[in-house]
Design a protein around this motif. Structure first.
Motif, PDB file in Angstrom:
ATOM      1  N   ILE A 183       0.821  -1.216   0.000  1.00 36.64           N
ATOM      2  CA  ILE A 183       0.000   0.000   0.000  1.00 36.64           C
ATOM      3  C   ILE A 183       0.851   1.261   0.000  1.00 36.64           C
ATOM      4  CG2 ILE A 183      -1.615   1.375   1.386  1.00 36.64           C
ATOM      5  CD1 ILE A 183      -2.798  -1.348   2.313  1.00 36.64           C
ATOM      6  N   PHE A 184       1.872   1.299   0.856  1.00 36.12           N
ATOM      7  CA  PHE A 184       2.621   2.539   1.073  1.00 36.12           C
ATOM      8  C   PHE A 184       3.991   2.557   0.399  1.00 36.12           C
ATOM      9  CE2 PHE A 184      -0.256   2.068   4.760  1.00 36.12           C
ATOM     10  CZ  PHE A 184      -1.041   3.191   4.538  1.00 36.12           C
ATOM     11  N   GLY A 185       4.384   1.482  -0.251  1.00 36.47           N
ATOM     12  CA  GLY A 185       5.620   1.461  -1.009  1.00 36.47           C
ATOM     13  C   GLY A 185       6.841   1.014  -0.231  1.00 36.47           C
ATOM     14  N   GLY A 186       6.692   0.707   1.037  1.00 36.38           N
ATOM     15  CA  GLY A 186       7.815   0.228   1.832  1.00 36.38           C
ATOM     16  C   GLY A 186       7.531   0.346   3.315  1.00 36.38           C
ATOM     17  N   CYS A 187       8.332  -0.326   4.109  1.00 37.46           N
ATOM     18  CA  CYS A 187       8.256  -0.215   5.565  1.00 37.46           C
ATOM     19  C   CYS A 187       9.550  -0.776   6.143  1.00 37.46           C
ATOM     20  CB  CYS A 187       7.045  -0.940   6.143  1.00 37.46           C
ATOM     21  SG  CYS A 187       7.035  -2.724   5.944  1.00 37.46           S
ATOM     22  N   THR A 188       9.821  -0.414   7.371  1.00 36.60           N
ATOM     23  CA  THR A 188      10.975  -0.943   8.088  1.00 36.60           C
ATOM     24  C   THR A 188      10.477  -1.645   9.338  1.00 36.60           C
ATOM     25  OG1 THR A 188      12.399   0.824   7.290  1.00 36.60           O
ATOM     26  CG2 THR A 188      13.134  -0.351   9.257  1.00 36.60           C
ATOM     27  N   VAL A 189      10.898  -2.886   9.504  1.00 32.40           N
ATOM     28  CA  VAL A 189      10.509  -3.670  10.672  1.00 32.40           C
ATOM     29  C   VAL A 189      11.675  -3.659  11.651  1.00 32.40           C
ATOM     30  CG1 VAL A 189       9.818  -5.950  11.497  1.00 32.40           C
ATOM     31  CG2 VAL A 189       8.993  -5.111   9.283  1.00 32.40           C
ATOM     32  N   GLY A 190      11.399  -3.244  12.884  1.00 36.70           N
ATOM     33  CA  GLY A 190      12.433  -3.184  13.914  1.00 36.70           C
ATOM     34  C   GLY A 190      12.580  -4.501  14.645  1.00 36.70           C
ATOM     35  N   SER A 191      13.380  -4.466  15.664  1.00 35.83           N
ATOM     36  CA  SER A 191      13.641  -5.669  16.450  1.00 35.83           C
ATOM     37  C   SER A 191      12.489  -5.951  17.413  1.00 35.83           C
ATOM     38  CB  SER A 191      14.944  -5.501  17.230  1.00 35.83           C
ATOM     39  OG  SER A 191      14.849  -4.384  18.088  1.00 35.83           O
ATOM     40  N   VAL A 192      12.538  -7.110  18.011  1.00 37.90           N
ATOM     41  CA  VAL A 192      11.514  -7.510  18.977  1.00 37.90           C
ATOM     42  C   VAL A 192      11.707  -6.725  20.270  1.00 37.90           C
ATOM     43  CG1 VAL A 192      10.591  -9.425  20.337  1.00 37.90           C
ATOM     44  CG2 VAL A 192      11.325  -9.811  17.982  1.00 37.90           C
ATOM     45  N   GLY A 193      10.620  -6.205  20.789  1.00 35.91           N
ATOM     46  CA  GLY A 193      10.639  -5.481  22.056  1.00 35.91           C
ATOM     47  C   GLY A 193       9.498  -5.973  22.932  1.00 35.91           C
ATOM     48  N   THR A 194       9.360  -5.360  24.086  1.00 39.03           N
ATOM     49  CA  THR A 194       8.272  -5.688  25.002  1.00 39.03           C
ATOM     50  C   THR A 194       7.510  -4.421  25.317  1.00 39.03           C
ATOM     51  OG1 THR A 194       9.598  -7.454  25.972  1.00 39.03           O
ATOM     52  CG2 THR A 194       7.671  -6.736  27.212  1.00 39.03           C
ATOM     53  N   GLY A 195       6.211  -4.466  25.116  1.00 40.58           N
ATOM     54  CA  GLY A 195       5.352  -3.322  25.407  1.00 40.58           C
ATOM     55  C   GLY A 195       4.527  -3.582  26.654  1.00 40.58           C
ATOM     56  N   TYR A 196       4.342  -2.534  27.435  1.00 40.72           N
ATOM     57  CA  TYR A 196       3.542  -2.607  28.658  1.00 40.72           C
ATOM     58  C   TYR A 196       2.431  -1.571  28.536  1.00 40.72           C
ATOM     59  CZ  TYR A 196       7.608  -5.072  30.463  1.00 40.72           C
ATOM     60  OH  TYR A 196       8.633  -5.968  30.642  1.00 40.72           O
ATOM     61  N   TRP A 197       1.207  -1.989  28.731  1.00 43.60           N
ATOM     62  CA  TRP A 197       0.070  -1.088  28.622  1.00 43.60           C
ATOM     63  C   TRP A 197      -0.911  -1.415  29.731  1.00 43.60           C
ATOM     64  CZ3 TRP A 197      -5.006  -2.095  26.034  1.00 43.60           C
ATOM     65  CH2 TRP A 197      -5.794  -0.948  25.996  1.00 43.60           C
ATOM     66  N   LYS A 198      -1.254  -0.418  30.533  1.00 41.93           N
ATOM     67  CA  LYS A 198      -2.178  -0.623  31.638  1.00 41.93           C
ATOM     68  C   LYS A 198      -3.514   0.014  31.285  1.00 41.93           C
ATOM     69  CE  LYS A 198      -2.450  -0.753  36.570  1.00 41.93           C
ATOM     70  NZ  LYS A 198      -1.856  -0.452  37.843  1.00 41.93           N
ATOM     71  N   ASP A 199      -4.569  -0.792  31.358  1.00 40.90           N
ATOM     72  CA  ASP A 199      -5.933  -0.346  31.104  1.00 40.90           C
ATOM     73  C   ASP A 199      -6.725  -0.621  32.370  1.00 40.90           C
ATOM     74  OD1 ASP A 199      -8.242   0.540  29.862  1.00 40.90           O
ATOM     75  OD2 ASP A 199      -8.636  -1.383  28.887  1.00 40.90           O
ATOM     76  N   GLY A 200      -6.969   0.436  33.138  1.00 42.46           N
ATOM     77  CA  GLY A 200      -7.604   0.239  34.444  1.00 42.46           C
ATOM     78  C   GLY A 200      -6.651  -0.521  35.349  1.00 42.46           C
ATOM     79  N   GLU A 201      -7.090  -1.654  35.850  1.00 41.59           N
ATOM     80  CA  GLU A 201      -6.259  -2.484  36.717  1.00 41.59           C
ATOM     81  C   GLU A 201      -5.541  -3.596  35.956  1.00 41.59           C
ATOM     82  OE1 GLU A 201      -5.564  -1.873  39.972  1.00 41.59           O
ATOM     83  OE2 GLU A 201      -6.643  -0.022  39.517  1.00 41.59           O
ATOM     84  N   THR A 202      -5.832  -3.706  34.664  1.00 45.39           N
ATOM     85  CA  THR A 202      -5.253  -4.778  33.862  1.00 45.39           C
ATOM     86  C   THR A 202      -3.963  -4.316  33.196  1.00 45.39           C
ATOM     87  OG1 THR A 202      -7.463  -5.658  33.412  1.00 45.39           O
ATOM     88  CG2 THR A 202      -5.672  -6.408  31.982  1.00 45.39           C
ATOM     89  N   LEU A 203      -2.887  -5.058  33.409  1.00 41.27           N
ATOM     90  CA  LEU A 203      -1.617  -4.782  32.758  1.00 41.27           C
ATOM     91  C   LEU A 203      -1.441  -5.764  31.610  1.00 41.27           C
ATOM     92  CD1 LEU A 203       1.161  -3.380  32.581  1.00 41.27           C
ATOM     93  CD2 LEU A 203       2.015  -5.143  34.149  1.00 41.27           C
ATOM     94  N   TYR A 204      -1.236  -5.234  30.421  1.00 39.10           N
ATOM     95  CA  TYR A 204      -0.956  -6.047  29.243  1.00 39.10           C
ATOM     96  C   TYR A 204       0.539  -5.968  28.961  1.00 39.10           C
ATOM     97  CZ  TYR A 204      -5.993  -5.814  28.461  1.00 39.10           C
ATOM     98  OH  TYR A 204      -7.348  -5.907  28.608  1.00 39.10           O
ATOM     99  N   VAL A 205       1.142  -7.111  28.726  1.00 39.85           N
ATOM    100  CA  VAL A 205       2.561  -7.182  28.382  1.00 39.85           C
ATOM    101  C   VAL A 205       2.653  -7.949  27.071  1.00 39.85           C
ATOM    102  CG1 VAL A 205       4.853  -7.934  29.098  1.00 39.85           C
ATOM    103  CG2 VAL A 205       3.199  -7.178  30.823  1.00 39.85           C
TER     104      VAL A 205
END
Length: 102
Positions: free
Chosen positions: A33-55
């Motif tokens: 669609i956009f003509g290219g992209c760059t994929v980075g390395s694997v990381g870990t994301g942390y997101w808290k929604d209310g009392e729930t922590l998503y990792v």
């Protein structure tokens, strides 16, 4: 030009890995669609929604776009989030001075 960054989770919320073909399909969709992209390395994301922590283990994806493609980019990221069963997706839009040098 602008660029956007999003993060693709590699596992669902139960910890099961998405098939590589699903991740590869999203990446193929982006570069088609956009003509290219760059994929980075694997990381870990942390997101808290209310009392729930998503990792999430994730990969970053960066895509250069023009001003007219911003809404399409947002729509596609929402689509990928729905495909991957995500509550929300990270979308960062950055003003950039992008040149493709030859």
């Amino acid at each position: 030009m602008k660029r956007f960054v999003t993060y693709l989770p590699l596992n669902d919320n139960d910890g099961n890995a998405f098939p590589q073909s699903v991740i590869d399909g999203i990446i193929e969709d982006l570069y088609t669609i956009f003509g290219g992209c760059t994929v980075g390395s694997v990381g870990t994301g942390y997101w808290k929604d209310g009392e729930t922590l998503y990792v999430d283990k994730n990969i970053s994806v960066t895509v250069a776009i023009d001003e007219n493609s911003i809404e399409l980019a947002k729509t596609k990221v929402i689509e990928y989030g729905n495909l991957l069963g995500q509550e929300a997706m990270y979308f960062e839009l950055i003003d950039s001075n992008i040149e493709f040098l030859k």
